[in-house]
Motif scaffolding. Structure first.
Motif, mmCIF file in Angstrom:
data_model
loop_
_atom_site.group_PDB
_atom_site.id
_atom_site.type_symbol
_atom_site.label_atom_id
_atom_site.label_comp_id
_atom_site.label_asym_id
_atom_site.label_seq_id
_atom_site.Cartn_x
_atom_site.Cartn_y
_atom_site.Cartn_z
ATOM 1 N N MET A 90 -87.696 -65.870 52.916
ATOM 2 C CA MET A 90 -87.453 -65.166 51.652
ATOM 3 C C MET A 90 -88.559 -64.145 51.371
ATOM 4 N N LEU A 91 -88.928 -63.430 52.433
ATOM 5 C CA LEU A 91 -89.951 -62.391 52.316
ATOM 6 C C LEU A 91 -89.382 -61.057 52.758
ATOM 7 N N CYS A 92 -89.836 -59.981 52.093
ATOM 8 C CA CYS A 92 -89.407 -58.631 52.478
ATOM 9 C C CYS A 92 -90.155 -58.225 53.740
ATOM 10 N N VAL A 93 -89.401 -57.830 54.776
ATOM 11 C CA VAL A 93 -90.018 -57.500 56.068
ATOM 12 C C VAL A 93 -89.858 -56.023 56.446
ATOM 13 N N GLN A 94 -89.051 -55.293 55.698
ATOM 14 C CA GLN A 94 -88.812 -53.893 56.063
ATOM 15 C C GLN A 94 -88.231 -53.156 54.859
ATOM 16 N N THR A 95 -88.496 -51.834 54.796
ATOM 17 C CA THR A 95 -87.904 -50.998 53.742
ATOM 18 C C THR A 95 -87.319 -49.748 54.369
ATOM 19 N N PHE A 96 -86.131 -49.392 53.910
ATOM 20 C CA PHE A 96 -85.424 -48.203 54.396
ATOM 21 C C PHE A 96 -85.478 -47.154 53.288
ATOM 22 N N THR A 97 -85.971 -45.963 53.623
ATOM 23 C CA THR A 97 -86.355 -44.996 52.587
ATOM 24 C C THR A 97 -85.630 -43.657 52.679
ATOM 25 N N LYS A 98 -84.594 -43.560 53.495
ATOM 26 C CA LYS A 98 -83.982 -42.248 53.745
ATOM 27 C C LYS A 98 -83.130 -41.719 52.582
ATOM 28 N N LEU A 99 -82.569 -42.606 51.792
ATOM 29 C CA LEU A 99 -81.702 -42.153 50.702
ATOM 30 C C LEU A 99 -82.547 -41.714 49.497
ATOM 31 N N GLU A 100 -81.974 -40.838 48.679
ATOM 32 C CA GLU A 100 -82.734 -40.290 47.555
ATOM 33 C C GLU A 100 -82.107 -40.603 46.194
ATOM 34 N N SER A 101 -80.966 -41.276 46.204
ATOM 35 C CA SER A 101 -80.333 -41.635 44.927
ATOM 36 C C SER A 101 -79.926 -43.104 44.979
ATOM 37 N N PRO A 102 -79.452 -43.668 43.864
ATOM 38 C CA PRO A 102 -79.141 -45.108 43.839
ATOM 39 C C PRO A 102 -78.227 -45.554 44.978
ATOM 40 N N VAL A 103 -78.609 -46.651 45.628
ATOM 41 C CA VAL A 103 -77.875 -47.152 46.791
ATOM 42 C C VAL A 103 -76.678 -47.959 46.300
ATOM 43 N N ARG A 104 -75.490 -47.541 46.717
ATOM 44 C CA ARG A 104 -74.256 -48.156 46.217
ATOM 45 C C ARG A 104 -73.671 -49.185 47.170
ATOM 46 N N THR A 105 -73.925 -49.026 48.482
ATOM 47 C CA THR A 105 -73.199 -49.858 49.448
ATOM 48 C C THR A 105 -73.951 -49.914 50.765
ATOM 49 N N ILE A 106 -74.013 -51.092 51.377
ATOM 50 C CA ILE A 106 -74.730 -51.278 52.640
ATOM 51 C C ILE A 106 -73.945 -52.254 53.525
ATOM 52 N N SER A 107 -74.153 -52.150 54.849
ATOM 53 C CA SER A 107 -73.435 -53.047 55.775
ATOM 54 C C SER A 107 -74.182 -53.149 57.092
ATOM 55 N N PHE A 108 -74.300 -54.375 57.617
ATOM 56 C CA PHE A 108 -74.820 -54.612 58.966
ATOM 57 C C PHE A 108 -73.690 -54.472 59.976
ATOM 58 N N ASN A 109 -74.017 -53.944 61.165
ATOM 59 C CA ASN A 109 -72.996 -53.933 62.222
ATOM 60 C C ASN A 109 -72.877 -55.328 62.834
ATOM 61 N N HIS A 110 -71.910 -55.504 63.752
ATOM 62 C CA HIS A 110 -71.563 -56.850 64.237
ATOM 63 C C HIS A 110 -72.683 -57.525 65.023
ATOM 64 N N THR A 111 -73.597 -56.749 65.606
ATOM 65 C CA THR A 111 -74.698 -57.352 66.365
ATOM 66 C C THR A 111 -75.945 -57.555 65.514
ATOM 67 N N GLY A 112 -75.910 -57.029 64.280
ATOM 68 C CA GLY A 112 -77.096 -57.096 63.428
ATOM 69 C C GLY A 112 -78.178 -56.098 63.805
ATOM 70 N N GLU A 113 -77.875 -55.177 64.710
ATOM 71 C CA GLU A 113 -78.870 -54.176 65.154
ATOM 72 C C GLU A 113 -79.010 -53.006 64.207
ATOM 73 N N TYR A 114 -77.896 -52.656 63.532
ATOM 74 C CA TYR A 114 -77.879 -51.435 62.729
ATOM 75 C C TYR A 114 -77.453 -51.744 61.296
ATOM 76 N N LEU A 115 -78.025 -50.964 60.373
ATOM 77 C CA LEU A 115 -77.678 -51.084 58.961
ATOM 78 C C LEU A 115 -77.207 -49.720 58.470
ATOM 79 N N ALA A 116 -75.998 -49.684 57.909
ATOM 80 C CA ALA A 116 -75.481 -48.459 57.290
ATOM 81 C C ALA A 116 -75.733 -48.546 55.790
#
Length: 315
Positions: free
Chosen positions: A225-251
């Motif tokens: 239950m610890l934060c291990v990474q932060t994704f910073t590319k977006l510039e406005s409120p994040v509405r939706t996220i999804s992991f791919n089937h292998t867990g390698e990629y996050l959209a």
């Protein structure tokens, strides 16, 4: 430095457009086998689409008619490839047979439903409404077995892969961690400096990700239950996220006019999909790297559309 080998899986892939709603599309979701996609719209309907990974088929599938308000979110039974549940502003939750388009079950609840998710074993459905009330439905009887009203804004909700933890994202910037089935509080994670809107669970069970109004996405180790990474590319409120089937990629998507696809371990962007509007829903196929996405863009005279990214060749 994402443009070399790491970007290769996505570099020359294209998106296809799907038409079939009279107003904008709020939600897209794949069934457990990755062969069908459901879309839910402000036009009060949901649709089922048969998606051929290599074929050209764009035929409209079965229409799910019966709701009297917007279909805000939908999700498939994780164990049954032809059962899909819809949450609507008309205060009902409906379970549909995707083969016939018939409503198999209906539950009348107390508020406008905006979030819905299945327990991974397919036995329960959790529903959140605009009044920050959580209802757990027993799928077999399609009756509520838990109801709880919270005194803070509750956004997306999710079970972990083993179904013993239930997560609530909140308008306070926290993630509330509850044990399941007792729904007793276990932890409050101070995740973001603004409201948390969306949550996704890594299919491998290692992580969960949280998207926030502060434009950041945080990645959490589910055991620690610890934060291990932060994704910073977006510039406005994040509405939706999804992991791919292998867990390698996050959209991740927001009101920015692109979808960011990042490597989960490094948080580096491996691809960006340009969009023409704010996004409402992104979801990876559970078997292959196809990403369905839907937003506020409409085609004149108001037709709602969604797209799927990941096809080879011309769109």
């Amino acid at each position: 430095m994402a443009e070399t080998g790491e970007a290769a899986p996505f570099k020359n892939l294209t998106s296809r457009e799907y038409h079939g709603h009279d107003r904008k599309v709020h939600s897209v979701a794949w069934n457990c086998t990755g062969t069908k996609l459901a879309s839910g719209s402000v036009d009060q309907k949901a649709r089922i689409w048969h998606i051929e990974p290599h074929g050209q088929s764009k035929a409209k599938g079965v229409e799910l008619k019966g709701h009297t308000d917007s279909v805000d979110q939908l999700c498939w039974d994780p164990k049954h490839a032809d059962l899909v549940a819809t949450a609507s502003g008309d205060k009902t939750v409906r379970l549909w047979d995707a083969r016939t388009g018939k409503c198999a079950q209906l539950a009348e609840l107390s508020g406008e439903n905006i979030n819905i998710t299945y327990k991974p074993d397919g036995t329960h459905i959790a529903v959140g409404n605009r009044d920050d009330e959580l209802t757990i439905l027993d799928v077999r009887k399609f009756k509520p077995i838990h109801k709880r009203k919270f005194n803070y804004e509750v956004n997306e909700i999710a079970w972990n892969t083993t179904s013993d933890i239930f997560f609530l994202t909140t308008g306070n910037g926290t993630v509330e961690v509850l044990s399941y089935p007792s729904l007793k509080p276990v932890d409050t994670l101070m995740a973001h400096t603004a409201g948390c809107y969306c949550i996704a669970i890594d299919p491998c069970g290692r992580y969960f990700a949280v998207g926030s109004a502060d434009s950041l996405v945080s990645l959490w180790d589910i055991k620690e239950m610890l934060c291990v990474q932060t994704f910073t590319k977006l510039e406005s409120p994040v509405r939706t996220i999804s992991f791919n089937h292998t867990g390698e990629y996050l959209a991740c998507a927001s009101e920015d006019w692109f979808i960011d696809i990042a490597n989960v371990q490094t948080a580096r962007t491996v691809h960006q999909i340009p969009c023409r509007a704010a996004m409402n829903s992104v979801e990876w196929n559970p078997k292959i790297n196809l990403l369905a996405y839907a937003g506020d863009d409409i085609k004149p005279p108001g037709e709602g559309i969604f797209r799927i990214f990941g096809f080879k060749g011309s769109s």
